[in-house]
Motif scaffolding. Structure first.
Motif, PDB file in Angstrom:
ATOM      1  N   THR A  81       0.771  -1.151   0.124  1.00  0.00           N
ATOM      2  CA  THR A  81       0.004  -0.037  -0.032  1.00  0.00           C
ATOM      3  C   THR A  81       0.727   1.339   0.036  1.00  0.00           C
ATOM      4  OG1 THR A  81      -1.609  -1.097   1.190  1.00  0.00           O
ATOM      5  CG2 THR A  81      -1.821   1.215   1.242  1.00  0.00           C
ATOM      6  N   LEU A  82       1.659   1.222   0.849  1.00  0.00           N
ATOM      7  CA  LEU A  82       2.725   2.473   0.799  1.00  0.00           C
ATOM      8  C   LEU A  82       3.571   2.829  -0.504  1.00  0.00           C
ATOM      9  CD1 LEU A  82       4.277   2.155   4.455  1.00  0.00           C
ATOM     10  CD2 LEU A  82       2.564   3.745   3.597  1.00  0.00           C
ATOM     11  N   GLY A  83       3.884   1.338  -1.315  1.00  0.00           N
ATOM     12  CA  GLY A  83       4.343   1.568  -2.299  1.00  0.00           C
ATOM     13  C   GLY A  83       3.593   2.281  -3.460  1.00  0.00           C
ATOM     14  N   VAL A  84       2.247   1.754  -3.300  1.00  0.00           N
ATOM     15  CA  VAL A  84       1.234   2.413  -4.374  1.00  0.00           C
ATOM     16  C   VAL A  84       1.234   3.945  -3.719  1.00  0.00           C
ATOM     17  CG1 VAL A  84      -1.031   2.328  -4.780  1.00  0.00           C
ATOM     18  CG2 VAL A  84       0.008   0.224  -4.651  1.00  0.00           C
ATOM     19  N   ILE A  85       1.042   4.338  -2.753  1.00  0.00           N
ATOM     20  CA  ILE A  85       1.119   5.855  -2.503  1.00  0.00           C
ATOM     21  C   ILE A  85       2.085   6.343  -3.011  1.00  0.00           C
ATOM     22  CG2 ILE A  85       1.058   7.319  -0.372  1.00  0.00           C
ATOM     23  CD1 ILE A  85      -0.643   5.574   0.891  1.00  0.00           C
ATOM     24  N   ALA A  86       3.479   5.945  -2.866  1.00  0.00           N
ATOM     25  CA  ALA A  86       4.548   6.533  -3.200  1.00  0.00           C
ATOM     26  C   ALA A  86       4.517   6.619  -5.007  1.00  0.00           C
ATOM     27  CB  ALA A  86       5.875   5.879  -2.873  1.00  0.00           C
ATOM     28  N   LEU A 114      -9.840   9.418   3.190  1.00  0.00           N
ATOM     29  CA  LEU A 114      -9.905   8.454   2.182  1.00  0.00           C
ATOM     30  C   LEU A 114      -8.655   7.700   1.832  1.00  0.00           C
ATOM     31  CD1 LEU A 114     -11.722  10.548  -0.717  1.00  0.00           C
ATOM     32  CD2 LEU A 114     -12.780   8.704   0.813  1.00  0.00           C
ATOM     33  N   THR A 115      -7.527   8.491   2.308  1.00  0.00           N
ATOM     34  CA  THR A 115      -6.224   7.763   2.316  1.00  0.00           C
ATOM     35  C   THR A 115      -6.350   6.565   3.640  1.00  0.00           C
ATOM     36  OG1 THR A 115      -5.318   9.642   1.457  1.00  0.00           O
ATOM     37  CG2 THR A 115      -3.718   8.066   2.460  1.00  0.00           C
ATOM     38  N   PHE A 116      -6.655   7.093   4.492  1.00  0.00           N
ATOM     39  CA  PHE A 116      -6.778   6.245   5.741  1.00  0.00           C
ATOM     40  C   PHE A 116      -7.772   4.978   5.246  1.00  0.00           C
ATOM     41  CE2 PHE A 116      -9.639   5.253   9.279  1.00  0.00           C
ATOM     42  CZ  PHE A 116      -8.690   4.233  10.183  1.00  0.00           C
ATOM     43  N   CYS A 117      -8.829   5.091   4.817  1.00  0.00           N
ATOM     44  CA  CYS A 117      -9.777   3.905   4.379  1.00  0.00           C
ATOM     45  C   CYS A 117      -9.296   3.163   3.470  1.00  0.00           C
ATOM     46  CB  CYS A 117     -11.014   4.695   3.933  1.00  0.00           C
ATOM     47  SG  CYS A 117     -11.941   5.359   5.152  1.00  0.00           S
ATOM     48  N   GLY A 118      -8.283   3.771   2.417  1.00  0.00           N
ATOM     49  CA  GLY A 118      -7.793   3.109   1.260  1.00  0.00           C
ATOM     50  C   GLY A 118      -6.520   1.913   1.900  1.00  0.00           C
ATOM     51  N   PHE A 119      -6.455   1.879   3.072  1.00  0.00           N
ATOM     52  CA  PHE A 119      -5.754   0.639   3.668  1.00  0.00           C
ATOM     53  C   PHE A 119      -6.301  -0.593   3.900  1.00  0.00           C
ATOM     54  CE2 PHE A 119      -2.603   4.042   4.546  1.00  0.00           C
ATOM     55  CZ  PHE A 119      -1.371   3.431   4.532  1.00  0.00           C
ATOM     56  N   ASN A 120      -7.830  -0.549   3.752  1.00  0.00           N
ATOM     57  CA  ASN A 120      -8.692  -1.624   3.976  1.00  0.00           C
ATOM     58  C   ASN A 120      -9.735  -1.776   2.972  1.00  0.00           C
ATOM     59  OD1 ASN A 120     -11.112  -2.770   5.740  1.00  0.00           O
ATOM     60  ND2 ASN A 120      -9.457  -3.744   6.373  1.00  0.00           N
ATOM     61  N   ILE A 121     -10.200  -2.845   2.545  1.00  0.00           N
ATOM     62  CA  ILE A 121     -11.246  -3.012   1.689  1.00  0.00           C
ATOM     63  C   ILE A 121     -12.715  -2.737   2.478  1.00  0.00           C
ATOM     64  CG2 ILE A 121     -12.391  -4.590  -0.002  1.00  0.00           C
ATOM     65  CD1 ILE A 121      -9.807  -6.191  -0.347  1.00  0.00           C
ATOM     66  N   VAL A 122     -12.892  -3.306   3.254  1.00  0.00           N
ATOM     67  CA  VAL A 122     -14.198  -2.784   3.964  1.00  0.00           C
ATOM     68  C   VAL A 122     -14.269  -1.397   4.318  1.00  0.00           C
ATOM     69  CG1 VAL A 122     -15.467  -3.311   5.956  1.00  0.00           C
ATOM     70  CG2 VAL A 122     -14.283  -5.308   5.099  1.00  0.00           C
ATOM     71  N   SER A 165      -2.430  20.686   4.942  1.00  0.00           N
ATOM     72  CA  SER A 165      -2.936  19.599   4.167  1.00  0.00           C
ATOM     73  C   SER A 165      -1.861  18.506   4.051  1.00  0.00           C
ATOM     74  CB  SER A 165      -3.049  20.278   2.778  1.00  0.00           C
ATOM     75  OG  SER A 165      -4.003  21.231   2.540  1.00  0.00           O
ATOM     76  N   LEU A 166      -0.789  18.747   3.960  1.00  0.00           N
ATOM     77  CA  LEU A 166       0.374  17.543   3.911  1.00  0.00           C
ATOM     78  C   LEU A 166       0.549  16.965   5.386  1.00  0.00           C
ATOM     79  CD1 LEU A 166       3.168  19.386   2.118  1.00  0.00           C
ATOM     80  CD2 LEU A 166       1.845  17.695   1.286  1.00  0.00           C
ATOM     81  N   LEU A 167       0.222  17.950   6.235  1.00  0.00           N
ATOM     82  CA  LEU A 167      -0.058  17.023   7.638  1.00  0.00           C
ATOM     83  C   LEU A 167      -1.280  16.335   7.607  1.00  0.00           C
ATOM     84  CD1 LEU A 167       1.076  20.029  10.255  1.00  0.00           C
ATOM     85  CD2 LEU A 167       2.590  17.989   9.472  1.00  0.00           C
ATOM     86  N   PHE A 168      -2.325  16.570   7.223  1.00  0.00           N
ATOM     87  CA  PHE A 168      -3.625  15.604   7.034  1.00  0.00           C
ATOM     88  C   PHE A 168      -2.952  14.472   6.254  1.00  0.00           C
ATOM     89  CE2 PHE A 168      -6.858  19.350   7.461  1.00  0.00           C
ATOM     90  CZ  PHE A 168      -6.795  19.275   8.685  1.00  0.00           C
ATOM     91  N   MET A 169      -2.539  14.538   5.215  1.00  0.00           N
ATOM     92  CA  MET A 169      -1.910  13.529   4.611  1.00  0.00           C
ATOM     93  C   MET A 169      -1.372  12.156   5.221  1.00  0.00           C
ATOM     94  SD  MET A 169      -0.385  13.008   0.694  1.00  0.00           S
ATOM     95  CE  MET A 169       1.071  13.441   1.096  1.00  0.00           C
ATOM     96  N   VAL A 170      -0.136  12.846   5.781  1.00  0.00           N
ATOM     97  CA  VAL A 170       0.789  12.109   6.762  1.00  0.00           C
ATOM     98  C   VAL A 170      -0.276  11.392   7.800  1.00  0.00           C
ATOM     99  CG1 VAL A 170       2.486  12.056   8.244  1.00  0.00           C
ATOM    100  CG2 VAL A 170       2.803  13.524   6.209  1.00  0.00           C
ATOM    101  N   LEU A 178      -0.240   7.492   8.724  1.00  0.00           N
ATOM    102  CA  LEU A 178      -0.014   6.755   9.896  1.00  0.00           C
ATOM    103  C   LEU A 178      -1.276   5.972  10.548  1.00  0.00           C
ATOM    104  CD1 LEU A 178       2.537   9.470  11.381  1.00  0.00           C
ATOM    105  CD2 LEU A 178       2.972   7.304  10.144  1.00  0.00           C
ATOM    106  N   ALA A 179      -2.351   6.918  10.533  1.00  0.00           N
ATOM    107  CA  ALA A 179      -3.748   6.209  11.215  1.00  0.00           C
ATOM    108  C   ALA A 179      -3.827   4.802  10.332  1.00  0.00           C
ATOM    109  CB  ALA A 179      -4.818   7.052  10.962  1.00  0.00           C
ATOM    110  N   GLY A 180      -3.699   4.946   8.995  1.00  0.00           N
ATOM    111  CA  GLY A 180      -4.162   3.579   8.424  1.00  0.00           C
ATOM    112  C   GLY A 180      -3.131   2.292   8.627  1.00  0.00           C
ATOM    113  N   ILE A 181      -1.701   2.917   8.766  1.00  0.00           N
ATOM    114  CA  ILE A 181      -0.663   1.824   9.171  1.00  0.00           C
ATOM    115  C   ILE A 181      -1.071   1.191  10.681  1.00  0.00           C
ATOM    116  CG2 ILE A 181       1.580   1.443   9.789  1.00  0.00           C
ATOM    117  CD1 ILE A 181       2.314   3.490   7.607  1.00  0.00           C
ATOM    118  N   ALA A 182      -1.540   1.978  11.510  1.00  0.00           N
ATOM    119  CA  ALA A 182      -1.789   1.642  12.857  1.00  0.00           C
ATOM    120  C   ALA A 182      -3.167   0.851  13.006  1.00  0.00           C
ATOM    121  CB  ALA A 182      -1.850   2.979  13.917  1.00  0.00           C
ATOM    122  N   ALA A 183      -4.098   1.308  12.065  1.00  0.00           N
ATOM    123  CA  ALA A 183      -5.553   0.601  12.417  1.00  0.00           C
ATOM    124  C   ALA A 183      -5.507  -0.592  11.426  1.00  0.00           C
ATOM    125  CB  ALA A 183      -6.471   1.639  12.141  1.00  0.00           C
ATOM    126  N   PHE A 184      -4.873  -0.748  10.464  1.00  0.00           N
ATOM    127  CA  PHE A 184      -5.465  -1.777   9.477  1.00  0.00           C
ATOM    128  C   PHE A 184      -4.247  -2.737   9.297  1.00  0.00           C
ATOM    129  CE2 PHE A 184      -8.283   1.630   8.068  1.00  0.00           C
ATOM    130  CZ  PHE A 184      -9.362   1.053   8.340  1.00  0.00           C
TER     131      PHE A 184
END
Length: 280
Positions: free
Chosen positions: A46-51, A134-142, A246-251, A255-261
């Motif tokens: 997922t991080l590779g896709v984001i990059a 949306l980036t956060f949710c993009g770490f998980n299909i559901v 805006s950049l802080l929101f994205m980061v 990070l939230a996606g990594i921690a949650a999913f």
């Protein structure tokens, strides 16, 4: 939480019961630290896709002619931008008259009332916050499936406000069609990457559009310039501040996606098959 999460699995509970009584707090701290900071194989993908998305968007945004490849997605995130203006107007006591999108990659929200100190920055900050979610949710299909419903609500409201503008209606209907179509590919696995792309695009749009308007083209009618005239400071200063936020929101979303999913790709597919199952 994933069924394989060691913290709550039967094997882990049995192991913890064997830990000496005088060391449980240290053990818990070390385990939770590893859980929060360690990136599993699925998250690495997922991080590779984001990059790749960031690099691809940066190239397509600035290269003449091929930059038109991004045009449909630019119009989509502009819809988020205008929706954020409209939503801020509503919650501060104003009334939205209409929303329209410009084929030259612009948009305008006509409002009555509301608090300008909130509605003016809401376009960029609101769309970047939507992008982070949306980036956060993009770490998980559901989570991406759930996010698609929320995006659909935003689209319906935007289409209601822009019901006299055919470009707005067409952009939104095409976007809804894309999201619906992705539901039927591999238990909506494709939807996850589309939601992730829209999230990254929406976050970066705020940064690059501010740079285009205030640094490269120095547009006098941008949100930042109007804000500066009313509340002081320079448009460039406010643009930089909003870009940083805006950049802080994205980061934060990443990070939230990594921690949650923490699920593997196979676990995500299995869970997705149980949540409004679809498969093409």
């Amino acid at each position: 939480m994933a069924p394989t999460d060691a913290l709550f699995s039967g094997g882990e509970i049995a192991y913890r019961s064997a830990v000496p009584v005088d060391t449980p707090h240290d053990y818990d701290y070390d385990f939770l630290s590893r859980r929060d900071l360690t990136v599993n194989d699925t998250q690495k993908v997922t991080l590779g896709v984001i990059a790749a998305y960031i690099v691809g968007i940066a190239i397509l945004w600035n290269v003449p002619y091929i930059r038109w490849v991004l045009w449909p997605f630019k119009m989509l995130v502009i819809a988020f931008h205008e929706f954020s203006h409209a939503f801020a107007c509503i919650i501060t006591g104003g009334k939205v008259k209409s929303i329209s999108l410009d084929p030259r990659e612009g948009g305008v929200t006509h409002m009555l009332g509301g608090r300008n100190i909130i509605t003016l920055p809401a376009g960029y900050l609101g769309s970047s916050l939507i992008g982070a979610l949306l980036t956060f949710c993009g770490f998980n299909i559901v989570a991406s499936k759930i996010a698609s419903f929320a995006v659909g609500v935003c689209f319906l409201l935007t289409m209601w406000w822009g019901r006299r503008d055919w470009l707005t209606i067409g952009t939104i209907l095409a976007s809804v069609g894309l999201l619906v179509g992705c539901w039927f590919i591999a238990h909506a696995e494709a939807l996850r990457f589309v939601i992730l792309f829209i999230g990254i695009m929406s976050s970066l749009y705020s940064v690059w559009d501010i740079c285009d308007d205030l640094i490269l083209r120095k547009v006098n009618s941008s949100d930042a310039s109007v804000f500066a005239k009313r509340y002081g400071g320079s448009s460039q200063c406010w643009g930089v501040i909003w870009s940083i936020i805006s950049l802080l929101f994205m980061v934060a979303g990443i990070l939230a996606g990594i921690a949650a999913f923490r699920q593997s790709a196979e676990e995500m597919r299995n869970d997705s098959g149980k949540f409004i199952p679809t498969r093409f």
